[in-house]
Design a protein around this motif. Sequence first.
Motif, PDB file in Angstrom:
ATOM      1  N   MET A 199       0.836  -1.202   0.000  1.00  0.00           N
ATOM      2  CA  MET A 199       0.000   0.000   0.000  1.00  0.00           C
ATOM      3  C   MET A 199       0.870   1.251   0.000  1.00  0.00           C
ATOM      4  O   MET A 199       0.577   2.241  -0.656  1.00  0.00           O
ATOM      5  CB  MET A 199      -0.919  -0.012   1.232  1.00  0.00           C
ATOM      6  CG  MET A 199      -1.948   1.104   1.219  1.00  0.00           C
ATOM      7  SD  MET A 199      -3.070   0.924  -0.186  1.00  0.00           S
ATOM      8  CE  MET A 199      -4.098   2.351   0.024  1.00  0.00           C
ATOM      9  N   LEU A 200       1.992   1.191   0.755  1.00  0.00           N
ATOM     10  CA  LEU A 200       2.899   2.328   0.799  1.00  0.00           C
ATOM     11  C   LEU A 200       3.474   2.612  -0.579  1.00  0.00           C
ATOM     12  O   LEU A 200       3.595   3.767  -0.994  1.00  0.00           O
ATOM     13  CB  LEU A 200       4.024   2.048   1.797  1.00  0.00           C
ATOM     14  CG  LEU A 200       5.078   3.164   1.935  1.00  0.00           C
ATOM     15  CD1 LEU A 200       4.403   4.446   2.393  1.00  0.00           C
ATOM     16  CD2 LEU A 200       6.168   2.743   2.905  1.00  0.00           C
ATOM     17  N   ALA A 201       3.807   1.524  -1.300  1.00  0.00           N
ATOM     18  CA  ALA A 201       4.355   1.704  -2.647  1.00  0.00           C
ATOM     19  C   ALA A 201       3.342   2.388  -3.546  1.00  0.00           C
ATOM     20  O   ALA A 201       3.685   3.239  -4.364  1.00  0.00           O
ATOM     21  CB  ALA A 201       4.756   0.347  -3.234  1.00  0.00           C
ATOM     22  N   PHE A 202       2.073   2.022  -3.398  1.00  0.00           N
ATOM     23  CA  PHE A 202       1.042   2.624  -4.242  1.00  0.00           C
ATOM     24  C   PHE A 202       0.868   4.102  -3.923  1.00  0.00           C
ATOM     25  O   PHE A 202       0.728   4.932  -4.810  1.00  0.00           O
ATOM     26  CB  PHE A 202      -0.279   1.883  -4.059  1.00  0.00           C
ATOM     27  CG  PHE A 202      -1.393   2.450  -4.888  1.00  0.00           C
ATOM     28  CD1 PHE A 202      -1.406   2.270  -6.261  1.00  0.00           C
ATOM     29  CD2 PHE A 202      -2.407   3.182  -4.306  1.00  0.00           C
ATOM     30  CE1 PHE A 202      -2.421   2.795  -7.035  1.00  0.00           C
ATOM     31  CE2 PHE A 202      -3.419   3.709  -5.075  1.00  0.00           C
ATOM     32  CZ  PHE A 202      -3.424   3.512  -6.439  1.00  0.00           C
ATOM     33  N   LEU A 203       0.893   4.452  -2.630  1.00  0.00           N
ATOM     34  CA  LEU A 203       0.762   5.858  -2.253  1.00  0.00           C
ATOM     35  C   LEU A 203       1.940   6.665  -2.777  1.00  0.00           C
ATOM     36  O   LEU A 203       1.780   7.791  -3.240  1.00  0.00           O
ATOM     37  CB  LEU A 203       0.661   5.970  -0.730  1.00  0.00           C
ATOM     38  CG  LEU A 203      -0.616   5.393  -0.104  1.00  0.00           C
ATOM     39  CD1 LEU A 203      -0.543   5.486   1.408  1.00  0.00           C
ATOM     40  CD2 LEU A 203      -1.846   6.129  -0.618  1.00  0.00           C
ATOM     41  N   THR A 204       3.138   6.071  -2.703  1.00  0.00           N
ATOM     42  CA  THR A 204       4.314   6.743  -3.256  1.00  0.00           C
ATOM     43  C   THR A 204       4.147   6.955  -4.750  1.00  0.00           C
ATOM     44  O   THR A 204       4.485   7.996  -5.301  1.00  0.00           O
ATOM     45  CB  THR A 204       5.573   5.901  -2.987  1.00  0.00           C
ATOM     46  OG1 THR A 204       5.684   5.683  -1.585  1.00  0.00           O
ATOM     47  CG2 THR A 204       6.816   6.606  -3.504  1.00  0.00           C
ATOM     48  N   LEU A 205       3.579   5.939  -5.408  1.00  0.00           N
ATOM     49  CA  LEU A 205       3.351   6.019  -6.843  1.00  0.00           C
ATOM     50  C   LEU A 205       2.369   7.137  -7.171  1.00  0.00           C
ATOM     51  O   LEU A 205       2.556   7.900  -8.110  1.00  0.00           O
ATOM     52  CB  LEU A 205       2.801   4.683  -7.333  1.00  0.00           C
ATOM     53  CG  LEU A 205       3.022   4.326  -8.801  1.00  0.00           C
ATOM     54  CD1 LEU A 205       4.501   4.338  -9.138  1.00  0.00           C
ATOM     55  CD2 LEU A 205       2.442   2.951  -9.077  1.00  0.00           C
ATOM     56  N   MET A 206       1.317   7.254  -6.377  1.00  0.00           N
ATOM     57  CA  MET A 206       0.346   8.314  -6.603  1.00  0.00           C
ATOM     58  C   MET A 206       0.994   9.682  -6.431  1.00  0.00           C
ATOM     59  O   MET A 206       0.713  10.622  -7.169  1.00  0.00           O
ATOM     60  CB  MET A 206      -0.830   8.160  -5.627  1.00  0.00           C
ATOM     61  CG  MET A 206      -1.709   6.951  -5.912  1.00  0.00           C
ATOM     62  SD  MET A 206      -2.507   7.065  -7.522  1.00  0.00           S
ATOM     63  CE  MET A 206      -3.638   8.408  -7.212  1.00  0.00           C
ATOM     64  N   ARG A 244      -3.037  -2.693  -4.831  1.00  0.00           N
ATOM     65  CA  ARG A 244      -4.362  -2.556  -4.218  1.00  0.00           C
ATOM     66  C   ARG A 244      -5.056  -3.912  -4.223  1.00  0.00           C
ATOM     67  O   ARG A 244      -5.919  -4.171  -5.056  1.00  0.00           O
ATOM     68  CB  ARG A 244      -5.197  -1.532  -4.979  1.00  0.00           C
ATOM     69  CG  ARG A 244      -4.673  -0.123  -4.872  1.00  0.00           C
ATOM     70  CD  ARG A 244      -5.625   0.861  -5.526  1.00  0.00           C
ATOM     71  NE  ARG A 244      -5.727   0.647  -6.963  1.00  0.00           N
ATOM     72  CZ  ARG A 244      -6.500   1.379  -7.766  1.00  0.00           C
ATOM     73  NH1 ARG A 244      -7.236   2.344  -7.270  1.00  0.00           N
ATOM     74  NH2 ARG A 244      -6.533   1.135  -9.062  1.00  0.00           N
ATOM     75  N   PRO A 245      -4.673  -4.810  -3.324  1.00  0.00           N
ATOM     76  CA  PRO A 245      -5.292  -6.141  -3.301  1.00  0.00           C
ATOM     77  C   PRO A 245      -6.785  -6.057  -3.013  1.00  0.00           C
ATOM     78  O   PRO A 245      -7.253  -5.138  -2.342  1.00  0.00           O
ATOM     79  CB  PRO A 245      -4.541  -6.857  -2.167  1.00  0.00           C
ATOM     80  CG  PRO A 245      -4.003  -5.754  -1.314  1.00  0.00           C
ATOM     81  CD  PRO A 245      -3.699  -4.614  -2.246  1.00  0.00           C
ATOM     82  N   ALA A 246      -7.520  -7.016  -3.543  1.00  0.00           N
ATOM     83  CA  ALA A 246      -8.973  -7.032  -3.352  1.00  0.00           C
ATOM     84  C   ALA A 246      -9.320  -7.243  -1.879  1.00  0.00           C
ATOM     85  O   ALA A 246      -8.651  -7.996  -1.165  1.00  0.00           O
ATOM     86  CB  ALA A 246      -9.587  -8.140  -4.201  1.00  0.00           C
ATOM     87  N   VAL A 247     -10.366  -6.559  -1.436  1.00  0.00           N
ATOM     88  CA  VAL A 247     -10.823  -6.693  -0.052  1.00  0.00           C
ATOM     89  C   VAL A 247     -11.629  -7.987   0.072  1.00  0.00           C
ATOM     90  O   VAL A 247     -12.580  -8.199  -0.685  1.00  0.00           O
ATOM     91  CB  VAL A 247     -11.696  -5.491   0.355  1.00  0.00           C
ATOM     92  CG1 VAL A 247     -12.197  -5.653   1.782  1.00  0.00           C
ATOM     93  CG2 VAL A 247     -10.909  -4.197   0.197  1.00  0.00           C
ATOM     94  N   PRO A 248     -11.260  -8.881   0.987  1.00  0.00           N
ATOM     95  CA  PRO A 248     -12.004 -10.143   1.116  1.00  0.00           C
ATOM     96  C   PRO A 248     -13.427  -9.903   1.609  1.00  0.00           C
ATOM     97  O   PRO A 248     -13.713  -8.907   2.283  1.00  0.00           O
ATOM     98  CB  PRO A 248     -11.173 -10.930   2.145  1.00  0.00           C
ATOM     99  CG  PRO A 248     -10.439  -9.880   2.922  1.00  0.00           C
ATOM    100  CD  PRO A 248     -10.152  -8.776   1.950  1.00  0.00           C
ATOM    101  N   ALA A 249     -14.313 -10.814   1.255  1.00  0.00           N
ATOM    102  CA  ALA A 249     -15.709 -10.697   1.677  1.00  0.00           C
ATOM    103  C   ALA A 249     -15.818 -10.877   3.183  1.00  0.00           C
ATOM    104  O   ALA A 249     -15.079 -11.657   3.795  1.00  0.00           O
ATOM    105  CB  ALA A 249     -16.555 -11.741   0.953  1.00  0.00           C
ATOM    106  N   SER A 250     -16.760 -10.157   3.781  1.00  0.00           N
ATOM    107  CA  SER A 250     -16.977 -10.257   5.224  1.00  0.00           C
ATOM    108  C   SER A 250     -17.736 -11.546   5.535  1.00  0.00           C
ATOM    109  O   SER A 250     -18.362 -12.143   4.653  1.00  0.00           O
ATOM    110  CB  SER A 250     -17.788  -9.051   5.709  1.00  0.00           C
ATOM    111  OG  SER A 250     -19.099  -9.085   5.154  1.00  0.00           O
ATOM    112  N   PRO A 251     -17.694 -12.000   6.795  1.00  0.00           N
ATOM    113  CA  PRO A 251     -18.464 -13.207   7.166  1.00  0.00           C
ATOM    114  C   PRO A 251     -19.950 -13.077   6.843  1.00  0.00           C
ATOM    115  O   PRO A 251     -20.590 -14.051   6.442  1.00  0.00           O
ATOM    116  CB  PRO A 251     -18.219 -13.314   8.677  1.00  0.00           C
ATOM    117  CG  PRO A 251     -16.893 -12.658   8.890  1.00  0.00           C
ATOM    118  CD  PRO A 251     -16.850 -11.528   7.908  1.00  0.00           C
ATOM    119  N   GLU A 252     -20.500 -11.863   7.003  1.00  0.00           N
ATOM    120  CA  GLU A 252     -21.917 -11.665   6.685  1.00  0.00           C
ATOM    121  C   GLU A 252     -22.185 -11.879   5.202  1.00  0.00           C
ATOM    122  O   GLU A 252     -23.181 -12.517   4.826  1.00  0.00           O
ATOM    123  CB  GLU A 252     -22.340 -10.250   7.079  1.00  0.00           C
ATOM    124  CG  GLU A 252     -23.812  -9.953   6.772  1.00  0.00           C
ATOM    125  CD  GLU A 252     -24.188  -8.514   7.075  1.00  0.00           C
ATOM    126  OE1 GLU A 252     -25.357  -8.149   6.879  1.00  0.00           O
ATOM    127  OE2 GLU A 252     -23.294  -7.754   7.500  1.00  0.00           O
TER     128      GLU A 252
END
Length: 248
Positions: free
Chosen positions: A1-8, A157-165
């Motif tokens: 994530m830090l690398a992506f922010l640096t890239l931005m 920016r990895p995909a956010v996993p689905a919540s238990p719900e």
Amino acid sequence: MLAFLTLMAMVGFTAGDVVVRMAGFGRGPSRDIMVESSAGKLSTSDVANLQRRRYLANMFVGRAAVAAAAPDAANFRFGSESQPDVLFAWLLRQEADRLGIVIDNRRIDEFLDRQFARKLTTRKFNDVVDELNVKPAEIYDVLRDELKSLDAVRLSRPAVPASPEQIWRYYQQIHTRQKIEVAAVPVSAFTSAVGDPTEAQIAALFEKHKNSFDPVDDPNRSLGGEFRPGFRQPRRVQLQYVKLSYEG
């Protein structure tokens, strides 16, 4: 994530620098340098070449979708040919190189198979390449660059996993069970009580429904659970064509 922010942050600096130099504020021997960043420098011709390669990649995907009869793929684009977009993709490729991302020909073949549902044959691929007046190797090179940029984004920016719900809701949708009770009613028990229609009845039925399409040909037609015939026929055409191959 830090690398992506640096890239931005790098992109923001680069975009601002492009605006200044395009406005004509460049001076001295470096006036042809359009972009300066920690990832390197790009001249005006370098940026123009990035735009040309992005245009070629998008043009190939569009024409290949037509050749492969895959209309859904025609809406896919790697991005616009604007300077900010191609510069962002260029920076992403620098990040991809740092991460050790390599796009080989097999990965490109997998992309083509998935994008065009395995309908883009070698012959169709070569036909599209000929239409674009380029070499197959150049198409693979521009696709390699675009896929490398996409991989860098996915890793940053990895995909956010689905919540238990959400998982529980998906499980309920898949494992829903219903019990119904049905009884078969043989039609043969009633046909003997119905006689054959007269010519007048047939003519009256046709006259009543002659302007209605068959429900099979008109799926949007609501019957309200009642059977209603339709005798109108959809418009049909007969076509013939001749295909000529011309080589100058």
